[in-house]
Design a protein around this motif. Sequence first.
Motif, PDB file in Angstrom:
ATOM      1  N   GLU A 118      46.086  35.038  42.739  1.00  0.00           N
ATOM      2  CA  GLU A 118      45.920  34.686  41.323  1.00  0.00           C
ATOM      3  C   GLU A 118      45.466  33.233  41.180  1.00  0.00           C
ATOM      4  N   TYR A 119      46.103  32.352  41.917  1.00  0.00           N
ATOM      5  CA  TYR A 119      45.786  30.925  41.815  1.00  0.00           C
ATOM      6  C   TYR A 119      44.369  30.627  42.307  1.00  0.00           C
TER       7      TYR A 119
ATOM      8  N   GLY B  95      41.822  32.792  42.963  1.00  0.00           N
ATOM      9  CA  GLY B  95      40.776  33.579  42.321  1.00  0.00           C
ATOM     10  C   GLY B  95      40.624  33.312  40.842  1.00  0.00           C
ATOM     11  N   ASN B  96      41.723  33.285  40.110  1.00  0.00           N
ATOM     12  CA  ASN B  96      41.632  33.182  38.656  1.00  0.00           C
ATOM     13  C   ASN B  96      41.803  31.767  38.113  1.00  0.00           C
TER      14      ASN B  96
ATOM     15  N   ASN C 223      38.955  29.785  40.389  1.00  0.00           N
ATOM     16  CA  ASN C 223      37.671  30.502  40.343  1.00  0.00           C
ATOM     17  C   ASN C 223      36.917  30.495  41.665  1.00  0.00           C
TER      18      ASN C 223
ATOM     19  N   ASP D  34      41.701  46.030  44.404  1.00  0.00           N
ATOM     20  CA  ASP D  34      42.890  46.126  43.568  1.00  0.00           C
ATOM     21  C   ASP D  34      44.037  46.867  44.230  1.00  0.00           C
TER      22      ASP D  34
END
Length: 157
Positions: free
Chosen positions: A129-130, A132-133, A136, A144
Amino acid sequence: MIQKLEAADVRDTESGPLIEVFSVLMKAMTGSKIYIPGKDYRTKHDNTGIKCTFKNVQDGVLYPMGRAILFVFKSPHYIPYKEIQTVEFERIKDRHSTNRTFDLNIERKGGGALKFTSIPKEEYQNLREYLGNVKNIPITGDDDDANDERFDSPSDD
């Protein structure tokens, strides 16, 4: 030394979290920039670093920070996010394995790769999450299916 501290506006009494006070003092004494873990990444257990291995021989701690990833061991590695081409998570989808860890490959722009191994699988979600999102950074070789709850930490039976 006292002149350096006075020039850096260090008060006679400093207060606050130990890491912040220590950083202020070290910066004042050495004149060097001090890097501390950011507040925007936390592990599953609310820590700032993840224990892992680099090149299968160096045990250390991986810190996802504000502008870079820092691996701390005898020879630290500072990897600015702007120098990262892609990241890849390996061994995360191996459902039939008893492995409780995964690997993180960092491909650098201009060539060269760094591989961090033995990262606890329970850290996958937060780290993915950190990177990739929040940062970026493109993630390759991931799907998934790895977000499946089966990859949470093993139960304490």
